[in-house]
Design a protein around this motif. Structure first.
Motif, PDB file in Angstrom:
ATOM      1  N   GLU A  36     -40.311  40.234 -37.419  1.00 52.63           N
ATOM      2  CA  GLU A  36     -40.064  41.652 -37.255  1.00 52.63           C
ATOM      3  C   GLU A  36     -39.533  42.231 -36.163  1.00 52.63           C
ATOM      4  OE1 GLU A  36     -43.264  40.206 -37.921  1.00 52.63           O
ATOM      5  OE2 GLU A  36     -42.819  40.587 -40.088  1.00 52.63           O
ATOM      6  N   GLY A  37     -39.135  41.038 -35.267  1.00 51.09           N
ATOM      7  CA  GLY A  37     -38.364  41.371 -33.807  1.00 51.09           C
ATOM      8  C   GLY A  37     -36.933  41.088 -34.262  1.00 51.09           C
ATOM      9  N   ALA A  38     -36.420  40.682 -35.374  1.00 50.77           N
ATOM     10  CA  ALA A  38     -35.068  40.480 -35.511  1.00 50.77           C
ATOM     11  C   ALA A  38     -34.329  41.769 -35.334  1.00 50.77           C
ATOM     12  CB  ALA A  38     -35.028  39.790 -36.973  1.00 50.77           C
ATOM     13  N   GLY A  39     -33.347  41.752 -34.268  1.00 54.24           N
ATOM     14  CA  GLY A  39     -32.483  42.675 -34.217  1.00 54.24           C
ATOM     15  C   GLY A  39     -32.990  43.380 -32.996  1.00 54.24           C
ATOM     16  N   GLU A  41     -25.631  35.448 -32.935  1.00 55.17           N
ATOM     17  CA  GLU A  41     -24.628  36.238 -32.417  1.00 55.17           C
ATOM     18  C   GLU A  41     -25.333  37.511 -31.456  1.00 55.17           C
ATOM     19  OE1 GLU A  41     -21.352  36.405 -35.889  1.00 55.17           O
ATOM     20  OE2 GLU A  41     -22.943  37.813 -35.546  1.00 55.17           O
ATOM     21  N   LEU A  42     -26.573  37.821 -31.655  1.00 54.25           N
ATOM     22  CA  LEU A  42     -26.786  38.678 -30.703  1.00 54.25           C
ATOM     23  C   LEU A  42     -27.380  38.043 -29.429  1.00 54.25           C
ATOM     24  CD1 LEU A  42     -28.156  41.677 -30.334  1.00 54.25           C
ATOM     25  CD2 LEU A  42     -30.021  41.005 -31.416  1.00 54.25           C
ATOM     26  N   GLU A  43     -28.185  36.906 -29.620  1.00 57.54           N
ATOM     27  CA  GLU A  43     -28.482  36.051 -28.368  1.00 57.54           C
ATOM     28  C   GLU A  43     -27.446  35.588 -27.726  1.00 57.54           C
ATOM     29  OE1 GLU A  43     -31.324  32.314 -27.479  1.00 57.54           O
ATOM     30  OE2 GLU A  43     -31.164  32.882 -29.811  1.00 57.54           O
ATOM     31  N   ILE A  74     -57.027  33.264 -37.925  1.00 60.13           N
ATOM     32  CA  ILE A  74     -56.718  34.305 -36.669  1.00 60.13           C
ATOM     33  C   ILE A  74     -55.749  35.255 -37.009  1.00 60.13           C
ATOM     34  CG2 ILE A  74     -56.738  34.690 -34.316  1.00 60.13           C
ATOM     35  CD1 ILE A  74     -57.861  31.854 -33.881  1.00 60.13           C
ATOM     36  N   ILE A  75     -56.219  36.575 -37.245  1.00 57.83           N
ATOM     37  CA  ILE A  75     -55.224  37.751 -37.179  1.00 57.83           C
ATOM     38  C   ILE A  75     -54.356  38.042 -36.072  1.00 57.83           C
ATOM     39  CG2 ILE A  75     -54.816  39.931 -38.249  1.00 57.83           C
ATOM     40  CD1 ILE A  75     -57.560  39.586 -39.750  1.00 57.83           C
ATOM     41  N   ILE A  76     -53.122  37.903 -36.188  1.00 54.86           N
ATOM     42  CA  ILE A  76     -52.153  38.571 -35.296  1.00 54.86           C
ATOM     43  C   ILE A  76     -51.413  39.912 -35.696  1.00 54.86           C
ATOM     44  CG2 ILE A  76     -51.958  36.413 -33.905  1.00 54.86           C
ATOM     45  CD1 ILE A  76     -49.428  35.893 -34.878  1.00 54.86           C
ATOM     46  N   GLN A  77     -50.718  40.403 -34.849  1.00 53.72           N
ATOM     47  CA  GLN A  77     -50.077  41.627 -35.494  1.00 53.72           C
ATOM     48  C   GLN A  77     -48.487  41.590 -34.739  1.00 53.72           C
ATOM     49  OE1 GLN A  77     -52.891  44.387 -33.921  1.00 53.72           O
ATOM     50  NE2 GLN A  77     -53.556  44.737 -35.728  1.00 53.72           N
ATOM     51  N   PRO A  78     -47.577  41.063 -35.560  1.00 55.35           N
ATOM     52  CA  PRO A  78     -46.393  40.698 -35.028  1.00 55.35           C
ATOM     53  C   PRO A  78     -45.400  41.954 -35.358  1.00 55.35           C
ATOM     54  CG  PRO A  78     -46.652  39.415 -36.974  1.00 55.35           C
ATOM     55  CD  PRO A  78     -47.915  39.851 -36.665  1.00 55.35           C
ATOM     56  N   PRO A  79     -44.596  42.489 -34.314  1.00 61.20           N
ATOM     57  CA  PRO A  79     -43.834  41.596 -33.211  1.00 61.20           C
ATOM     58  C   PRO A  79     -45.156  41.287 -32.137  1.00 61.20           C
ATOM     59  CG  PRO A  79     -42.874  43.281 -33.412  1.00 61.20           C
ATOM     60  CD  PRO A  79     -43.615  43.391 -34.797  1.00 61.20           C
ATOM     61  N   VAL A  80     -45.355  40.348 -31.720  1.00 60.49           N
ATOM     62  CA  VAL A  80     -46.463  40.145 -30.748  1.00 60.49           C
ATOM     63  C   VAL A  80     -46.281  39.108 -29.690  1.00 60.49           C
ATOM     64  CG1 VAL A  80     -48.072  38.695 -32.047  1.00 60.49           C
ATOM     65  CG2 VAL A  80     -49.143  40.329 -30.568  1.00 60.49           C
ATOM     66  N   TYR A  81     -46.819  39.316 -28.558  1.00 60.48           N
ATOM     67  CA  TYR A  81     -46.680  38.398 -27.355  1.00 60.48           C
ATOM     68  C   TYR A  81     -46.865  36.919 -28.248  1.00 60.48           C
ATOM     69  CZ  TYR A  81     -48.090  35.560 -23.031  1.00 60.48           C
ATOM     70  OH  TYR A  81     -48.096  35.223 -21.915  1.00 60.48           O
ATOM     71  N   GLY A  95     -35.947  39.071 -29.601  1.00 60.32           N
ATOM     72  CA  GLY A  95     -36.816  39.683 -30.412  1.00 60.32           C
ATOM     73  C   GLY A  95     -37.441  38.863 -31.427  1.00 60.32           C
ATOM     74  N   LYS A  96     -36.596  37.940 -31.992  1.00 69.18           N
ATOM     75  CA  LYS A  96     -37.073  37.130 -32.816  1.00 69.18           C
ATOM     76  C   LYS A  96     -38.159  36.247 -32.772  1.00 69.18           C
ATOM     77  CE  LYS A  96     -33.456  33.752 -32.848  1.00 69.18           C
ATOM     78  NZ  LYS A  96     -34.468  32.523 -32.202  1.00 69.18           N
ATOM     79  N   ASP A  97     -38.221  35.940 -31.319  1.00 67.50           N
ATOM     80  CA  ASP A  97     -39.472  35.106 -30.808  1.00 67.50           C
ATOM     81  C   ASP A  97     -40.719  35.678 -31.027  1.00 67.50           C
ATOM     82  OD1 ASP A  97     -37.525  33.295 -30.197  1.00 67.50           O
ATOM     83  OD2 ASP A  97     -37.377  33.596 -28.236  1.00 67.50           O
ATOM     84  N   PHE A  98     -40.827  37.047 -31.150  1.00 69.47           N
ATOM     85  CA  PHE A  98     -42.122  37.645 -31.318  1.00 69.47           C
ATOM     86  C   PHE A  98     -42.528  37.843 -32.671  1.00 69.47           C
ATOM     87  CE2 PHE A  98     -39.961  38.747 -27.010  1.00 69.47           C
ATOM     88  CZ  PHE A  98     -41.056  38.854 -26.592  1.00 69.47           C
TER      89      PHE A  98
END
Length: 396
Positions: free
Chosen positions: A364-367, A342-344, A115-122, A358-361
């Motif tokens: 590509e959500g890093a930062g 450190e960001l968190e 199943i294809i997803i498109q991160p950063p995504v929900y 962001g990384k949880d998505f």
């Protein structure tokens, strides 16, 4: 009716997940001001309140059913708001969109299928696929310095692989808050049509569109595309009624709809949540609810402008990407030069505000951090002042 979105409503003591689970959700600072989970701190439209209070006055809260006109109401709403001539007979009801995604993963694929997803995504997209024993296939979004875009060349290659059966599309894109153009949707649809890939689209934020954008449902492109789509929607974000747990899936293709119905019956016979059924009918039945929505969109846009201006004046190393939709905004924090941990810690422990990381998505959500601006201006300002204090203390 004119709604006062500036009014602060104390939600503590109401079993609020957002305001009463800090010790579980972010134990390192359980008293942090919450700007994370996707519900708003505003009252919902008065017709919904009135309908639920009227039903609550009846002392029997037994098993319930969906209102007789519920499917007709959501179909009419879809046609009016998005121009898609959706039919009532296409609707299946579920207790939320995440359960709906799980049902469709089982209905449309076999264990091991992609199943294809498109991160950063929900992030429940990924979790749902894994929990159903399917394979997560990533078609990563590409940031061009201004906005996030679909990598169509990669999507084409992934769609050609016969084991990849479904695309989970989140539209508007969450967390990056983008509304795709008609041309982009047509290109996605063309790729999926040519490669026999079904499109399951989460359109839960599709009512919260800012005025510089126009939303198009991918299923509304044409009749051929319609037949490979399943569209999940709900009043939960639009009217701030997520706790009512009531969603609708439009499945135009009769065979696909039958498969979904079979999975729903196999897992558990669907029985509508009592107040969900009442609230769902009221949300789409009364004109005042649509008036509420227009007022809400204006207020949220002003909240975005306030936040963007505040960041530019006082914290220029944190940048808010201009949103096309939703009250969930995407903050670029890369210039702070912090690691993910450190960001968190900077936001939660030093600033004392709880955002989604962001990384949880997806990688590509890093930062990045996701902030919920669905709150009174004074609450947003309080959170930004806390952030500024930590920012200044760091010497940025």
């Amino acid at each position: 009716m004119k709604y006062d979105f500036d009014k602060v409503i104390d939600r503590k003591g109401t079993l609020s997940y957002k305001w009463e689970t800090g010790n579980i959700s972010y134990p390192k600072n359980p008293d942090a001001l919450p700007f994370w989970i996707a519900d708003m701190d505003f009252p919902c439209p008065q017709p919904i309140v009135d309908a639920i209070q009227k039903r609550a006055a009846h002392p029997v809260y037994g098993y319930s059913k969906v209102a007789d006109d519920a499917a007709e109401l959501i179909a009419a709403w879809e046609k009016k708001r998005n121009g898609w001539d959706a039919k009532p007979e296409w609707v299946e009801f579920t207790n939320g969109i995440v359960p709906a995604l799980s049902v469709m993963a089982e209905a449309f694929t076999e264990p091991g299928d992609g199943i294809i997803i498109q991160p950063p995504v929900y992030y429940p997209f990924r979790e749902t696929i894994i929990n159903n024993g399917r394979k997560v296939v990533e078609n990563k979004l590409v940031y061009d310095g201004e906005c996030w875009k679909i990598n169509f060349e990669e999507l084409e290659e992934l769609a050609k692989m016969p084991e990849n059966k479904v695309l989970f599309l989140c539209h508007p894109l969450n967390p990056v808050s983008r509304v795709l153009s008609r041309a982009e949707l047509e290109r996605i649809a063309d790729i999926c049509l040519r490669n026999n890939v079904l499109i399951v689209v989460d359109e839960i934020h599709s009512d919260l569109i800012y005025k510089h954008c126009k939303f198009t449902s991918i299923a509304g492109l044409n009749k051929e595309v319609e037949q490979i789509c399943a569209v999940a929607t709900s009043p939960s974000k639009t009217f701030n009624v997520a706790g009512l747990q009531m969603s609708a899936i439009f499945i135009p293709n009769e065979d696909l709809r039958r498969k979904v119905g079979e999975v729903i019956d196999k897992r558990v016979l669907y029985i509508a949540p009592l107040f969900g059924a009442v609230g769902f009918e009221a949300a789409y039945k009364y004109k005042e609810c649509e008036d509420y929505l227009e007022q809400l969109i204006d207020y949220l846009w002003d909240n975005y402008l306030f936040l963007d201006d505040y960041l530019k004046k006082y914290m220029p190393k944190i940048k808010c990407q201009k949103p096309d939709a939703t009250y969930l905004l995407w903050l670029d924090c890369k210039e702070l030069g912090l690691s993910e941990q450190e960001l968190e810690e900077f936001f939660l422990e030093e600033a004392g505000i709880a955002l989604d990381v962001g990384k949880d998505f997806g990688g590509e959500g890093a930062g990045y951090m996701r902030i919920n601006i669905g709150c009174p201006r004074v609450t947003l300002e309080k959170g930004l002042k806390l952030l500024k204090r930590a920012y200044d203390k760091k010497g940025y």
